[in-house]
Design a protein around this motif. Structure first.
Motif, mmCIF file in Angstrom:
data_model
loop_
_atom_site.group_PDB
_atom_site.id
_atom_site.type_symbol
_atom_site.label_atom_id
_atom_site.label_comp_id
_atom_site.label_asym_id
_atom_site.label_seq_id
_atom_site.Cartn_x
_atom_site.Cartn_y
_atom_site.Cartn_z
ATOM 1 N N SER A 196 4.565 11.669 10.803
ATOM 2 C CA SER A 196 4.788 11.818 9.363
ATOM 3 C C SER A 196 6.130 11.217 8.965
ATOM 4 C CB SER A 196 4.739 13.297 8.973
ATOM 5 O OG SER A 196 3.473 13.856 9.238
ATOM 6 N N GLY A 197 7.141 11.383 9.836
ATOM 7 C CA GLY A 197 8.446 10.798 9.557
ATOM 8 C C GLY A 197 8.414 9.285 9.528
ATOM 9 N N VAL A 198 7.660 8.700 10.441
ATOM 10 C CA VAL A 198 7.546 7.238 10.467
ATOM 11 C C VAL A 198 6.890 6.737 9.181
ATOM 12 C CG1 VAL A 198 6.410 5.300 11.616
ATOM 13 C CG2 VAL A 198 7.541 7.077 12.975
ATOM 14 N N ARG A 199 5.838 7.427 8.746
ATOM 15 C CA ARG A 199 5.153 7.026 7.513
ATOM 16 C C ARG A 199 6.079 7.184 6.306
ATOM 17 N NH1 ARG A 199 -0.191 6.393 7.447
ATOM 18 N NH2 ARG A 199 -0.352 7.158 5.306
ATOM 19 N N ALA A 200 6.867 8.264 6.297
ATOM 20 C CA ALA A 200 7.790 8.471 5.178
ATOM 21 C C ALA A 200 8.890 7.414 5.168
ATOM 22 C CB ALA A 200 8.399 9.868 5.266
ATOM 23 N N ALA A 201 9.381 7.041 6.357
ATOM 24 C CA ALA A 201 10.427 6.022 6.429
ATOM 25 C C ALA A 201 9.917 4.663 5.955
ATOM 26 C CB ALA A 201 10.959 5.922 7.855
ATOM 27 N N ARG A 202 8.642 4.384 6.207
ATOM 28 C CA ARG A 202 8.046 3.127 5.745
ATOM 29 C C ARG A 202 7.675 3.174 4.261
ATOM 30 N NH1 ARG A 202 3.475 2.496 10.430
ATOM 31 N NH2 ARG A 202 4.818 1.891 12.188
ATOM 32 N N LYS A 203 7.790 4.362 3.672
ATOM 33 C CA LYS A 203 7.383 4.585 2.275
ATOM 34 C C LYS A 203 5.913 4.263 2.080
ATOM 35 C CE LYS A 203 12.010 3.779 0.455
ATOM 36 N NZ LYS A 203 12.852 3.032 -0.519
ATOM 37 N N THR A 204 5.102 4.700 3.051
ATOM 38 C CA THR A 204 3.656 4.527 2.955
ATOM 39 C C THR A 204 3.126 5.330 1.775
ATOM 40 O OG1 THR A 204 3.580 4.327 5.360
ATOM 41 C CG2 THR A 204 1.491 4.681 4.222
ATOM 42 N N PRO A 205 2.375 4.725 0.861
ATOM 43 C CA PRO A 205 2.000 5.434 -0.377
ATOM 44 C C PRO A 205 0.982 6.549 -0.177
ATOM 45 C CG PRO A 205 0.990 3.255 -0.292
ATOM 46 C CD PRO A 205 1.932 3.316 0.858
ATOM 47 N N ASP A 206 0.066 6.394 0.773
ATOM 48 C CA ASP A 206 -0.997 7.384 0.949
ATOM 49 C C ASP A 206 -0.497 8.545 1.802
ATOM 50 O OD1 ASP A 206 -3.123 6.008 -0.457
ATOM 51 O OD2 ASP A 206 -3.043 4.553 1.188
ATOM 52 N N VAL A 207 -0.498 9.728 1.235
ATOM 53 C CA VAL A 207 -0.008 10.921 1.916
ATOM 54 C C VAL A 207 -1.118 11.520 2.765
ATOM 55 C CG1 VAL A 207 0.922 13.241 1.597
ATOM 56 C CG2 VAL A 207 1.638 11.396 0.075
ATOM 57 N N VAL A 208 -0.787 11.888 3.983
ATOM 58 C CA VAL A 208 -1.707 12.599 4.876
ATOM 59 C C VAL A 208 -1.183 14.018 5.039
ATOM 60 C CG1 VAL A 208 -2.715 12.720 7.175
ATOM 61 C CG2 VAL A 208 -2.371 10.500 6.084
ATOM 62 N N ARG A 209 -1.986 14.977 4.641
ATOM 63 C CA ARG A 209 -1.583 16.375 4.751
ATOM 64 C C ARG A 209 -1.790 16.856 6.182
ATOM 65 N NH1 ARG A 209 -4.138 21.618 1.513
ATOM 66 N NH2 ARG A 209 -3.645 23.125 3.128
ATOM 67 N N VAL A 210 -0.732 17.376 6.772
ATOM 68 C CA VAL A 210 -0.782 17.911 8.136
ATOM 69 C C VAL A 210 -0.752 19.433 8.056
ATOM 70 C CG1 VAL A 210 0.378 18.024 10.361
ATOM 71 C CG2 VAL A 210 0.392 15.885 9.058
#
Length: 680
Positions: free
Chosen positions: A658-672
Motif C-alpha cells: 500500500s505504501g508503494v502504491r501511495a508513493a507512486r500516487k496510484t489513483p485507484d485505491v485498494v482497500r486492505v
C-alpha cells in the motif's frame, strides 16, 4: 542545522543564534519526535522537529502540536523529546503547542502502534480512533465533585459459577486472569456480574475498561456500576453524548479522576491509569468492528492491551464465538461456566415449530404467519405482561417476487447519470414496498415501478419473499387488536419497555430490555438467518436467539420457527452454546477459515487488485483466493490466507505494498482489511 545532531548543544545554540531571526533551541532535549496526522502508509513514521526555547516547558510528550509538513500546517502528537536527531538536514521548527494537556499517554501510543501493525494500517488512522477531538472549554473546566447515595454492598452475582469466586479474588489481589464467560439468562442479567468484576479490580487499586455493543448496553452497565461503586466512580462514553460532554468524561479518565470506564467500541482506547481489567460483552456483535480504517475489532484490541499491560481480560456473552473458543482451546483464557443444574434452572422453555407446523386457526394469526404454538404462547403471555417477536428483516416488505413464477422482481428502468442523461441498459435493482398501499420502488435508484411486468412470464402482480418488521407489526396488530404494538429497529430503537401488556416487534440486536422480563418470546423466520450466505450465519443466529431468550422471565416460553433437527435449534433446546462454538471452530479449522487462520481481503477496481497481488511480497505459505467480482460496478475482491503464525508478516507485506502504491500516487485505491467479519 545540517550536521547539528553531532554537535554539542552549546554549539547548536550558538550557530542557531548566529542567523538573524533563527529560533533558539530548547536548553534540554531540543528534538521533538512527532506523529504527524498523515494517513499515507509510506510516511507512517515519526518525524523530528526542533523545539524552540519558548516551547521548552509546554512541549511535553503526549501533547497536541502543529507542525509544517509537506508545505502545509498539520496537527500531530509529540511522542517524545530527544537529545539529537538522525536527520542530516535542517530540522523544521515546531509551529506551536495546541494544548499543554498530554492527551496521548505512552501506553495508548504503544497500543495504537501495535494495532496499526496488526491491521496493516497507519498510526495516524488509529490515533483518530483513540483520542477524541479537543474541546477547549471542557479542557479548561474545573472538575466537579459528584455526590449521591452510598454504593450498595450487594454481591453474589458470581455464586452460580464454580470459578467465579476465584476470578474475583484474583482481580482483587492484583493478578491478571483471562476468562471467557458464558452468562446465565434470567433476572440477574450480565451487567451486575461485570460491575462486580470492576469493583474487585478497583479494590486492588487498579483501573478497568468495559466495552459493550451499543447505547442501551452502556445504560445497563452504567446503572449497575453506579449501584455498586457509587456515583462519580466511573464514566460512560457513547457517541451520542456530544463532543463537549464526551471529551469532558474522557478527560476524567485521563487525569485519574475516575478509575473505570464503560462505553461502546471507542472506549477500548480509554486512557485509564494502572489498568487491571478489560472486559468485553457480546464479542460476536458486529458493532464491535470499527467501520473506519484500519477496521480493528474491539476483541483483538483489548486482547493486545491486556497482553501489553499485564491486565486481566473478561470476554462475556450468552453465546460464544469461535474466536473466544479458540482462546480457550489454546490456553490463553480459561472458561467460566455455570454448573449444569444452574443452567437447567435458568434456561427458558424452548418449543420449536418447523416449516410443517400447523398455522393458527385465527385468520388474522394465519395472515401473520403464526403457527398455533406461537399464537398460543403470545396469547397466554399477554395475560401477564409484554411479549417479544424477533423478526430478522427490517422495513415493510424488503424483497418482492413475481406472483406467478416466483422470479425476483427487479427494476426495469434505465439508471440516470449525474448530468441528467440516460445510460444504456437497465437498473436491475431489487424492488420493495414501503407500506401496505404503496407501489413497488427500487432499493437502488429509488424510483417507483408501478407498471412492473415480469420479464419471464409477463405477470404484473408481486408477492413478498421476505416480510419486514413493520409489516409483521401491522399484521400482529390485526391479530391482537386490543394490544399495543411497539416496534424497535433501525428507524428507532427502544431502550426499555414497561411491565404492561404489549406486543414488541424488534429486529435482532434492537430488542428493548423489559421491566421484569418478557412473558413469551417468538423467533420468526429462522430460515432467513440460517440461510444467509455468510461464514458466521449459524454462529450469529445462535447469538441473536440467545440474546433474545435471555430477556425472558423465569419460566417464560420461547418459540422458535425452525426445524428441531437443526444444530442451532438444538443449541437452544439444550442451552449449550459451548458445544456449538466448538463444532464451529472444528469445521473452520478443517476448512481453513478464520479464526484458525489469518485472512486479509483486497477490494477495489479489478486491475488495481490484480496489480497489487503481483507486486506484494506475500509470505511463502500464503494462499490467494480469487480475485472475483463482488458487484456489477467492476469491483473485485481477493482473499489471502496464511497460518496464524504468519499473520504479522502478511500485515507488514500488505502495508508495504500500500505504501508503494501511495508513493507512486496510484489513483485507484485498494482497500486492505485484515481479518474482516464479512467473509462470504
Amino acid at each position: 542545522m545540517t550536521d547539528d545532531a553531532l554537535l554539542p548543544l552549546e554549539a547548536v545554540q550558538s550557530k542557531a543564534g548566529a542567523a538573524k531571526g533563527a529560533p533558539v533551541p530548547a536548553p534540554e532535549l531540543p528534538v521533538a519526535r512527532v506523529a504527524v496526522d498523515n494517513p499515507l502508509p509510506h510516511l507512517d513514521r515519526p518525524f523530528d522537529y526542533l523545539v524552540p526555547a519558548a516551547m521548552h516547558d509546554t512541549a511535553a510528550p503526549g501533547v497536541r502540536v502543529r507542525v509544517r509538513f509537506a508545505g502545509k500546517l498539520v496537527d500531530g502528537f509529540l511522542l517524545e523529546r530527544a537529545d539529537a536527531s538522525d536527520h542530516a538536514g535542517k530540522l523544521a521548527v515546531l509551529e506551536r503547542v495546541i494544548s499543554p494537556e498530554p492527551v496521548l499517554t505512552p501506553e495508548i501510543a504503544g497500543l495504537a502502534r501495535a494495532v496499526a501493525d496488526r491491521y496493516a494500517g497507519t498510526l495516524a488512522d488509529v490515533l483518530r480512533l483513540a483520542v477524541p477531538p479537543r474541546h477547549a472549554r471542557a479542557e479548561g473546566e474545573e472538575p466537579k465533585t459528584v455526590t449521591g447515595e452510598e454504593p450498595s454492598g450487594e454481591s453474589g452475582a458470581w455464586d452460580d459459577y464454580p470459578m467465579g469466586a476465584s476470578f474475583l479474588d484474583a482481580l482483587e489481589n492484583g493478578r491478571a486472569p483471562r476468562a471467557v464467560w458464558n452468562a446465565l439468562p434470567g433476572a440477574r442479567g450480565w451487567a451486575v456480574p461485570v460491575a462486580e468484576a470492576v469493583r474487585a479490580t478497583l479494590k486492588g487499586d487498579r483501573g478497568a475498561v468495559v466495552v459493550v455493543p451499543d447505547g442501551k448496553d452502556v445504560a445497563s452497565a452504567d446503572r449497575a456500576l453506579t449501584e455498586l461503586l457509587g456515583p462519580g466512580s466511573h464514566v460512560a462514553l457513547t457517541a451520542d453524548l456530544g463532543p463537549a460532554e464526551r471529551y469532558r468524561r474522557w478527560l476524567k479518565a485521563l487525569r485519574g479522576q475516575v478509575q473505570a470506564v464503560v462505553g461502546t467500541r471507542a472506549a477500548m482506547f480509554a486512557p485509564v491509569r494502572d489498568l487491571g481489567l478489560v472486559a468485553l460483552w457480546d464479542d460476536g456483535d458486529d458493532l464491535h468492528a470499527e467501520r473506519l480504517a484500519p477496521y480493528p475489532h474491539a476483541r483483538e484490541v483489548l486482547a493486545l492491551r491486556a497482553h501489553r499491560t499485564g491486565a486481566a481480560m473478561l470476554i462475556g456473552g450468552y453465546a460464544r464465538t469461535a474466536e473466544a473458543t479458540q482462546l480457550v482451546a489454546t490456553g490463553w483464557a480459561r472458561p467460566i461456566v455455570a454448573a449444569r443444574e444452574s443452567v437447567r434452572a435458568a434456561a427458558p422453555r424452548v418449543r420449536p415449530a418447523g416449516e410443517d407446523a400447523e398455522l393458527a386457526k385465527d385468520q388474522a394469526a394465519r395472515q401473520a404467519r403464526l403457527p398455533s404454538i406461537a399464537w398460543k404462547a403470545l396469547k397466554d403471555g399477554l395475560d401477564s405482561g409484554p411479549v417479544l417477536i424477533q423478526v430478522p428483516r427490517r422495513g415493510y416488505v424488503p424483497t418482492l417476487a413475481c406472483q406467478n413464477c416466483r422470479a425476483p422482481a427487479r427494476c426495469q428502468q434505465p439508471p440516470t447519470k449525474h448530468g441528467g442523461t440516460i445510460e444504456e441498459g437497465l437498473c436491475h435493482g431489487p424492488l420493495a414496498l414501503r407500506g401496505g398501499h404503496a407501489a413497488p420502488y427500487c432499493r437502488w435508484c429509488g424510483r417507483v415501478s408501478a407498471a412492473w411486468r415480469c420479464p419471464s412470464c409477463g405477470g404484473g402482480r408481486v408477492r413478498a419473499m421476505v416480510v419486514g418488521a413493520r409489516r409483521t407489526a401491522e399484521e400482529l396488530g390485526r391479530a391482537f387488536p386490543s394490544v399495543q404494538v411497539k416496534t424497535s429497529g433501525r428507524d428507532g430503537v427502544l431502550a426499555t419497555v414497561g411491565p404492561g401488556k404489549a406486543l414488541v416487534v424488534a429486529t435482532p440486536g434492537a430488542e428493548p430490555v423489559p421491566e421484569g422480563g418478557y412473558t413469551a418470546v417468538v423467533l420468526l423466520d429462522g430460515w432467513a438467518m440460517l440461510g444467509r450466505a455468510d461464514l458466521r450465519a449459524s454462529e450469529e443466529t445462535v447469538r441473536r436467539w440467545m440474546n433474545a431468550a435471555a430477556l425472558l422471565r423465569p419460566g417464560g416460553e420461547l418459540v422458535v420457527l425452525g426445524d428441531a433437527a437443526l444444530p442451532a435449534v438444538q443449541t437452544l433446546l439444550r442451552w449449550d452454546p459451548i458445544t456449538h462454538a466448538e463444532r464451529e471452530l472444528a469445521e473452520r479449522t478443517e476448512l481453513g477459515f478464520p479464526p484458525a487462520v489469518r485472512m486479509a481481503t483486497l477490494t477495489g477496481a479489478a486491475h488495481a487488485v490484480r496489480q497489487m497481488l503481483e507486486e506484494v511480497h506475500l509470505p511463502d505459505d500464503a494462499q490467494v483466493l480469487g480475485p472475483v467480482p463482488i458487484d456489477d460496478s467492476g469491483q473485485e475482491r481477493a482473499m489471502i490466507r496464511v497460518p496464524r503464525a504468519s499473520g504479522n508478516t502478511l500485515a507488514t507485506a500488505l502495508k508495504g505494498a500500500s505504501g508503494v502504491r501511495a508513493a507512486r500516487k496510484t489513483p485507484d485505491v485498494v482497500r486492505v482489511s485484515v481479518d474482516p467479519l464479512d467473509l462470504i
